[in-house]
Scaffold this motif. Structure first.
Motif, PDB file in Angstrom:
ATOM      1  N   THR A  22    -103.440   0.861 -34.768  1.00 30.17           N
ATOM      2  CA  THR A  22    -102.889  -0.475 -34.978  1.00 30.17           C
ATOM      3  C   THR A  22    -102.463  -1.143 -33.678  1.00 30.17           C
ATOM      4  N   TYR A  23    -101.869  -0.368 -32.774  1.00 27.35           N
ATOM      5  CA  TYR A  23    -101.307  -0.942 -31.552  1.00 27.35           C
ATOM      6  C   TYR A  23    -102.076  -0.548 -30.284  1.00 27.35           C
ATOM      7  N   GLN A  24    -103.223   0.119 -30.473  1.00 24.53           N
ATOM      8  CA  GLN A  24    -104.079   0.504 -29.337  1.00 24.53           C
ATOM      9  C   GLN A  24    -103.320   1.307 -28.286  1.00 24.53           C
ATOM     10  N   VAL A  25    -102.635   2.352 -28.757  1.00 25.31           N
ATOM     11  CA  VAL A  25    -101.884   3.253 -27.890  1.00 25.31           C
ATOM     12  C   VAL A  25    -102.582   4.611 -27.935  1.00 25.31           C
ATOM     13  N   PRO A  26    -102.828   5.244 -26.790  1.00 23.30           N
ATOM     14  CA  PRO A  26    -103.436   6.571 -26.820  1.00 23.30           C
ATOM     15  C   PRO A  26    -102.578   7.555 -27.632  1.00 23.30           C
ATOM     16  N   ILE A  27    -103.202   8.232 -28.551  1.00 27.46           N
ATOM     17  CA  ILE A  27    -102.479   9.095 -29.478  1.00 27.46           C
ATOM     18  C   ILE A  27    -101.742  10.226 -28.757  1.00 27.46           C
ATOM     19  N   GLU A  28    -102.231  10.620 -27.602  1.00 27.59           N
ATOM     20  CA  GLU A  28    -101.599  11.704 -26.848  1.00 27.59           C
ATOM     21  C   GLU A  28    -100.193  11.347 -26.383  1.00 27.59           C
ATOM     22  N   ARG A  29     -99.880  10.062 -26.334  1.00 32.49           N
ATOM     23  CA  ARG A  29     -98.566   9.613 -25.858  1.00 32.49           C
ATOM     24  C   ARG A  29     -97.541   9.491 -26.972  1.00 32.49           C
ATOM     25  N   LEU A  30     -97.930   9.785 -28.203  1.00 32.76           N
ATOM     26  CA  LEU A  30     -97.067   9.490 -29.346  1.00 32.76           C
ATOM     27  C   LEU A  30     -96.375  10.718 -29.927  1.00 32.76           C
ATOM     28  N   ASN A  31     -95.134  10.513 -30.337  1.00 30.21           N
ATOM     29  CA  ASN A  31     -94.346  11.481 -31.114  1.00 30.21           C
ATOM     30  C   ASN A  31     -93.802  10.731 -32.318  1.00 30.21           C
TER      31      ASN A  31
ATOM     32  N   THR B 244     -90.507   6.760 -37.482  1.00 25.49           N
ATOM     33  CA  THR B 244     -90.374   6.173 -36.156  1.00 25.49           C
ATOM     34  C   THR B 244     -91.351   6.899 -35.248  1.00 25.49           C
ATOM     35  N   VAL B 245     -92.172   6.127 -34.568  1.00 27.92           N
ATOM     36  CA  VAL B 245     -93.140   6.691 -33.624  1.00 27.92           C
ATOM     37  C   VAL B 245     -92.772   6.192 -32.241  1.00 27.92           C
ATOM     38  N   GLU B 246     -92.698   7.127 -31.306  1.00 26.18           N
ATOM     39  CA  GLU B 246     -92.331   6.794 -29.932  1.00 26.18           C
ATOM     40  C   GLU B 246     -93.544   6.911 -29.019  1.00 26.18           C
ATOM     41  N   ASP B 247     -93.733   5.888 -28.201  1.00 28.76           N
ATOM     42  CA  ASP B 247     -94.707   5.923 -27.106  1.00 28.76           C
ATOM     43  C   ASP B 247     -93.936   6.462 -25.905  1.00 28.76           C
ATOM     44  N   ARG B 248     -94.142   7.733 -25.596  1.00 30.36           N
ATOM     45  CA  ARG B 248     -93.359   8.401 -24.543  1.00 30.36           C
ATOM     46  C   ARG B 248     -93.547   7.762 -23.173  1.00 30.36           C
ATOM     47  N   GLU B 249     -94.725   7.265 -22.892  1.00 30.44           N
ATOM     48  CA  GLU B 249     -94.995   6.725 -21.562  1.00 30.44           C
ATOM     49  C   GLU B 249     -94.289   5.390 -21.324  1.00 30.44           C
ATOM     50  N   HIS B 250     -94.204   4.559 -22.344  1.00 28.41           N
ATOM     51  CA  HIS B 250     -93.622   3.225 -22.170  1.00 28.41           C
ATOM     52  C   HIS B 250     -92.294   3.061 -22.902  1.00 28.41           C
ATOM     53  N   SER B 251     -91.753   4.151 -23.414  1.00 30.57           N
ATOM     54  CA  SER B 251     -90.457   4.138 -24.107  1.00 30.57           C
ATOM     55  C   SER B 251     -90.384   3.050 -25.179  1.00 30.57           C
ATOM     56  N   ARG B 252     -91.471   2.906 -25.921  1.00 30.08           N
ATOM     57  CA  ARG B 252     -91.498   1.946 -27.025  1.00 30.08           C
ATOM     58  C   ARG B 252     -91.350   2.698 -28.340  1.00 30.08           C
ATOM     59  N   LEU B 253     -90.659   2.080 -29.285  1.00 25.33           N
ATOM     60  CA  LEU B 253     -90.498   2.651 -30.617  1.00 25.33           C
ATOM     61  C   LEU B 253     -91.181   1.750 -31.633  1.00 25.33           C
ATOM     62  N   PHE B 254     -91.862   2.375 -32.577  1.00 27.53           N
ATOM     63  CA  PHE B 254     -92.514   1.665 -33.671  1.00 27.53           C
ATOM     64  C   PHE B 254     -91.884   2.161 -34.967  1.00 27.53           C
ATOM     65  N   ASP B 255     -91.249   1.259 -35.689  1.00 28.26           N
ATOM     66  CA  ASP B 255     -90.657   1.617 -36.979  1.00 28.26           C
ATOM     67  C   ASP B 255     -91.694   1.415 -38.063  1.00 28.26           C
ATOM     68  N   LEU B 256     -91.906   2.457 -38.863  1.00 27.90           N
ATOM     69  CA  LEU B 256     -92.920   2.404 -39.903  1.00 27.90           C
ATOM     70  C   LEU B 256     -92.283   2.422 -41.284  1.00 27.90           C
TER      71      LEU B 256
ATOM     72  N   GLU C 253     -92.704   2.748 -45.559  1.00 28.57           N
ATOM     73  CA  GLU C 253     -93.423   3.668 -46.455  1.00 28.57           C
ATOM     74  C   GLU C 253     -94.883   3.231 -46.589  1.00 28.57           C
ATOM     75  N   ARG C 254     -95.118   1.930 -46.676  1.00 26.53           N
ATOM     76  CA  ARG C 254     -96.496   1.406 -46.782  1.00 26.53           C
ATOM     77  C   ARG C 254     -97.303   1.770 -45.538  1.00 26.53           C
ATOM     78  N   ASP C 255     -96.704   1.657 -44.356  1.00 26.06           N
ATOM     79  CA  ASP C 255     -97.387   2.031 -43.114  1.00 26.06           C
ATOM     80  C   ASP C 255     -97.771   3.512 -43.134  1.00 26.06           C
ATOM     81  N   LEU C 256     -96.869   4.359 -43.635  1.00 28.53           N
ATOM     82  CA  LEU C 256     -97.154   5.795 -43.685  1.00 28.53           C
ATOM     83  C   LEU C 256     -98.285   6.096 -44.663  1.00 28.53           C
ATOM     84  N   VAL C 257     -98.310   5.390 -45.781  1.00 23.32           N
ATOM     85  CA  VAL C 257     -99.417   5.542 -46.736  1.00 23.32           C
ATOM     86  C   VAL C 257    -100.719   5.091 -46.082  1.00 23.32           C
TER      87      VAL C 257
END
Length: 103
Positions: A21-30, A44-56, A58-62
């Motif tokens: 969705t956000y074109q972030v390399p999956i290796e950078r995500l937790n 909550t998904v964190e982009d470790r390299e850019h210290s960005r948080l994505f709040d998801l 229930e629909r996003d998780l599905v």
């Protein structure tokens, strides 16, 4: 056909969703999952390299579970239903059902 996702599978699917969705390399995500009474299951998904948080939601998780099965295992996304569940011992899990179309 039913497929059971353990919590790690739901976490992986959340990372796939954010990567796509956000074109972030999956290796950078937790990802972390939680259950909030009254709100439901969230992530909550964190982009470790850019210290960005994505709040998801229930629909996003599905959508992430469907995207994961579609992209990595060639399932038809239009034929999948996903039910997220929370259990004190198992954490956040999902039951994915492949719906057969008659006719």
């Amino acid at each position: 056909m039913k497929i059971w996702f353990a919590e790690q599978d739901v976490i992986d699917a959340a990372c796939v969703y954010v990567a796509e969705t956000y074109q972030v390399p999956i290796e950078r995500l937790n990802a972390e999952l939680r259950y909030d009474e009254g709100i439901g299951i969230r992530g909550t998904v964190e982009d470790r390299e850019h210290s960005r948080l994505f709040d998801l939601s229930e629909r996003d998780l599905v959508d992430g579970a469907v995207l994961y099965l579609s992209n990595y295992h060639s399932f038809d996304p239009r034929r999948l239903t996903v039910e997220l569940q929370f259990d004190e011992n198992e954490g956040v899990t999902a039951v994915v059902e492949k719906v057969e179309v008659s006719g």
